[in-house]
Design a protein around this motif. Sequence first.
Motif, PDB file in Angstrom:
ATOM      1  N   ASP A   1      -8.371 -26.448   1.283  1.00  0.00           N
ATOM      2  CA  ASP A   1      -9.041 -27.025   2.441  1.00  0.00           C
ATOM      3  C   ASP A   1      -8.126 -27.056   3.658  1.00  0.00           C
ATOM      4  O   ASP A   1      -8.530 -26.694   4.755  1.00  0.00           O
ATOM      5  N   LEU A   2      -6.875 -27.486   3.481  1.00  0.00           N
ATOM      6  CA  LEU A   2      -5.929 -27.525   4.596  1.00  0.00           C
ATOM      7  C   LEU A   2      -5.577 -26.123   5.073  1.00  0.00           C
ATOM      8  O   LEU A   2      -5.417 -25.894   6.266  1.00  0.00           O
ATOM      9  N   GLU A   3      -5.454 -25.183   4.148  1.00  0.00           N
ATOM     10  CA  GLU A   3      -5.165 -23.801   4.536  1.00  0.00           C
ATOM     11  C   GLU A   3      -6.282 -23.249   5.422  1.00  0.00           C
ATOM     12  O   GLU A   3      -6.013 -22.655   6.466  1.00  0.00           O
ATOM     13  N   THR A   4      -7.510 -23.468   5.031  1.00  0.00           N
ATOM     14  CA  THR A   4      -8.661 -22.992   5.802  1.00  0.00           C
ATOM     15  C   THR A   4      -8.743 -23.710   7.138  1.00  0.00           C
ATOM     16  O   THR A   4      -8.957 -23.086   8.180  1.00  0.00           O
ATOM     17  N   TRP A   5      -8.557 -25.037   7.116  1.00  0.00           N
ATOM     18  CA  TRP A   5      -8.615 -25.817   8.351  1.00  0.00           C
ATOM     19  C   TRP A   5      -7.540 -25.353   9.335  1.00  0.00           C
ATOM     20  O   TRP A   5      -7.814 -25.166  10.520  1.00  0.00           O
ATOM     21  N   ALA A   6      -6.316 -25.175   8.867  1.00  0.00           N
ATOM     22  CA  ALA A   6      -5.215 -24.755   9.737  1.00  0.00           C
ATOM     23  C   ALA A   6      -5.511 -23.395  10.363  1.00  0.00           C
ATOM     24  O   ALA A   6      -5.274 -23.181  11.555  1.00  0.00           O
ATOM     25  N   GLU A   7      -6.037 -22.478   9.573  1.00  0.00           N
ATOM     26  CA  GLU A   7      -6.362 -21.140  10.075  1.00  0.00           C
ATOM     27  C   GLU A   7      -7.426 -21.210  11.164  1.00  0.00           C
ATOM     28  O   GLU A   7      -7.311 -20.560  12.203  1.00  0.00           O
ATOM     29  N   ARG A   8      -8.436 -22.020  10.965  1.00  0.00           N
ATOM     30  CA  ARG A   8      -9.532 -22.141  11.930  1.00  0.00           C
ATOM     31  C   ARG A   8      -9.099 -22.843  13.217  1.00  0.00           C
ATOM     32  O   ARG A   8      -9.697 -22.643  14.258  1.00  0.00           O
ATOM     33  N   ASN A   9      -8.100 -23.712  13.121  1.00  0.00           N
ATOM     34  CA  ASN A   9      -7.692 -24.526  14.266  1.00  0.00           C
ATOM     35  C   ASN A   9      -6.387 -24.063  14.896  1.00  0.00           C
ATOM     36  O   ASN A   9      -5.770 -24.815  15.643  1.00  0.00           O
ATOM     37  N   ASN A  10      -5.977 -22.858  14.584  1.00  0.00           N
ATOM     38  CA  ASN A  10      -4.766 -22.284  15.155  1.00  0.00           C
ATOM     39  C   ASN A  10      -3.551 -23.189  14.940  1.00  0.00           C
ATOM     40  O   ASN A  10      -2.728 -23.371  15.836  1.00  0.00           O
ATOM     41  N   SER A  11      -3.482 -23.798  13.777  1.00  0.00           N
ATOM     42  CA  SER A  11      -2.341 -24.617  13.385  1.00  0.00           C
ATOM     43  C   SER A  11      -1.587 -23.889  12.285  1.00  0.00           C
ATOM     44  O   SER A  11      -2.125 -23.003  11.631  1.00  0.00           O
ATOM     45  N   GLU A  12      -0.358 -24.276  12.091  1.00  0.00           N
ATOM     46  CA  GLU A  12       0.470 -23.603  11.094  1.00  0.00           C
ATOM     47  C   GLU A  12       0.763 -24.543   9.928  1.00  0.00           C
ATOM     48  O   GLU A  12       1.229 -25.654  10.126  1.00  0.00           O
ATOM     49  N   LEU A  13       0.482 -24.086   8.730  1.00  0.00           N
ATOM     50  CA  LEU A  13       0.847 -24.812   7.520  1.00  0.00           C
ATOM     51  C   LEU A  13       2.229 -24.314   7.132  1.00  0.00           C
ATOM     52  O   LEU A  13       2.390 -23.193   6.655  1.00  0.00           O
ATOM     53  N   LEU A  14       3.257 -25.127   7.404  1.00  0.00           N
ATOM     54  CA  LEU A  14       4.641 -24.692   7.262  1.00  0.00           C
ATOM     55  C   LEU A  14       5.115 -24.620   5.822  1.00  0.00           C
ATOM     56  O   LEU A  14       5.886 -23.746   5.461  1.00  0.00           O
ATOM     57  N   GLU A  15       4.673 -25.578   5.024  1.00  0.00           N
ATOM     58  CA  GLU A  15       5.219 -25.675   3.668  1.00  0.00           C
ATOM     59  C   GLU A  15       4.271 -26.468   2.787  1.00  0.00           C
ATOM     60  O   GLU A  15       3.699 -27.460   3.232  1.00  0.00           O
ATOM     61  N   ILE A  16       4.128 -26.034   1.559  1.00  0.00           N
ATOM     62  CA  ILE A  16       3.372 -26.769   0.538  1.00  0.00           C
ATOM     63  C   ILE A  16       4.320 -26.988  -0.623  1.00  0.00           C
ATOM     64  O   ILE A  16       4.834 -26.029  -1.198  1.00  0.00           O
ATOM     65  N   THR A  17       4.560 -28.254  -0.932  1.00  0.00           N
ATOM     66  CA  THR A  17       5.488 -28.578  -2.006  1.00  0.00           C
ATOM     67  C   THR A  17       4.762 -29.338  -3.112  1.00  0.00           C
ATOM     68  O   THR A  17       4.399 -30.499  -2.923  1.00  0.00           O
ATOM     69  N   PRO A  18       4.528 -28.698  -4.265  1.00  0.00           N
ATOM     70  CA  PRO A  18       3.939 -29.432  -5.385  1.00  0.00           C
ATOM     71  C   PRO A  18       4.976 -30.370  -5.998  1.00  0.00           C
ATOM     72  O   PRO A  18       6.152 -30.021  -6.106  1.00  0.00           O
ATOM     73  N   GLN A  19       4.529 -31.549  -6.356  1.00  0.00           N
ATOM     74  CA  GLN A  19       5.389 -32.540  -6.990  1.00  0.00           C
ATOM     75  C   GLN A  19       5.081 -32.557  -8.491  1.00  0.00           C
ATOM     76  O   GLN A  19       3.973 -32.226  -8.904  1.00  0.00           O
ATOM     77  N   PRO A  20       6.032 -32.951  -9.322  1.00  0.00           N
ATOM     78  CA  PRO A  20       5.806 -32.936 -10.769  1.00  0.00           C
ATOM     79  C   PRO A  20       4.696 -33.883 -11.228  1.00  0.00           C
ATOM     80  O   PRO A  20       4.128 -33.691 -12.289  1.00  0.00           O
ATOM     81  N   ASP A  21       4.355 -34.870 -10.416  1.00  0.00           N
ATOM     82  CA  ASP A  21       3.341 -35.840 -10.820  1.00  0.00           C
ATOM     83  C   ASP A  21       1.934 -35.447 -10.377  1.00  0.00           C
ATOM     84  O   ASP A  21       1.019 -36.257 -10.409  1.00  0.00           O
ATOM     85  N   GLY A  22       1.749 -34.196  -9.943  1.00  0.00           N
ATOM     86  CA  GLY A  22       0.428 -33.722  -9.553  1.00  0.00           C
ATOM     87  C   GLY A  22       0.123 -33.933  -8.081  1.00  0.00           C
ATOM     88  O   GLY A  22      -0.978 -33.620  -7.638  1.00  0.00           O
ATOM     89  N   GLN A  23       1.067 -34.434  -7.334  1.00  0.00           N
ATOM     90  CA  GLN A  23       0.867 -34.619  -5.904  1.00  0.00           C
ATOM     91  C   GLN A  23       1.386 -33.404  -5.146  1.00  0.00           C
ATOM     92  O   GLN A  23       2.127 -32.606  -5.670  1.00  0.00           O
ATOM     93  N   TYR A  24       0.970 -33.318  -3.883  1.00  0.00           N
ATOM     94  CA  TYR A  24       1.417 -32.254  -3.000  1.00  0.00           C
ATOM     95  C   TYR A  24       1.893 -32.858  -1.698  1.00  0.00           C
ATOM     96  O   TYR A  24       1.388 -33.877  -1.245  1.00  0.00           O
ATOM     97  N   SER A  25       2.863 -32.196  -1.101  1.00  0.00           N
ATOM     98  CA  SER A  25       3.320 -32.514   0.245  1.00  0.00           C
ATOM     99  C   SER A  25       3.048 -31.293   1.100  1.00  0.00           C
ATOM    100  O   SER A  25       3.489 -30.182   0.766  1.00  0.00           O
ATOM    101  N   PHE A  26       2.307 -31.473   2.178  1.00  0.00           N
ATOM    102  CA  PHE A  26       1.959 -30.399   3.100  1.00  0.00           C
ATOM    103  C   PHE A  26       2.617 -30.677   4.436  1.00  0.00           C
ATOM    104  O   PHE A  26       2.539 -31.784   4.946  1.00  0.00           O
ATOM    105  N   LEU A  27       3.274 -29.689   5.015  1.00  0.00           N
ATOM    106  CA  LEU A  27       3.837 -29.824   6.368  1.00  0.00           C
ATOM    107  C   LEU A  27       3.164 -28.808   7.270  1.00  0.00           C
ATOM    108  O   LEU A  27       2.934 -27.682   6.884  1.00  0.00           O
TER     109      LEU A  27
END
Length: 75
Positions: A49-75
């Motif tokens: 969802d964030l990848e698609t949103w960023a592409e549509r809004n001319n924003s850059e998704l710099l980094e996606i970091t999966p965490q061992p507990d099933g969480q993600y950090s998106f920059l």
Amino acid sequence: MPVPQADRTLDCRNLKYPVPILKAEQELAEMLAGQVLEVLSNDANTKPDLETWAERNNSELLEITPQPDGQYSFL
């Protein structure tokens, strides 16, 4: 390449689509161009969802970091 530093962090853990996208959009609207928002989420659908949103809004998704507990950090 240096690791980007977040100017703000948005905690969207335990929130389901479309809430993380809507909250990220609201937060980014208050930020200056070039600032970095970190979004924390544990909803697996946030990634595409964030990848698609960023592409549509001319924003850059710099980094996606999966965490061992099933969480993600998106920059």
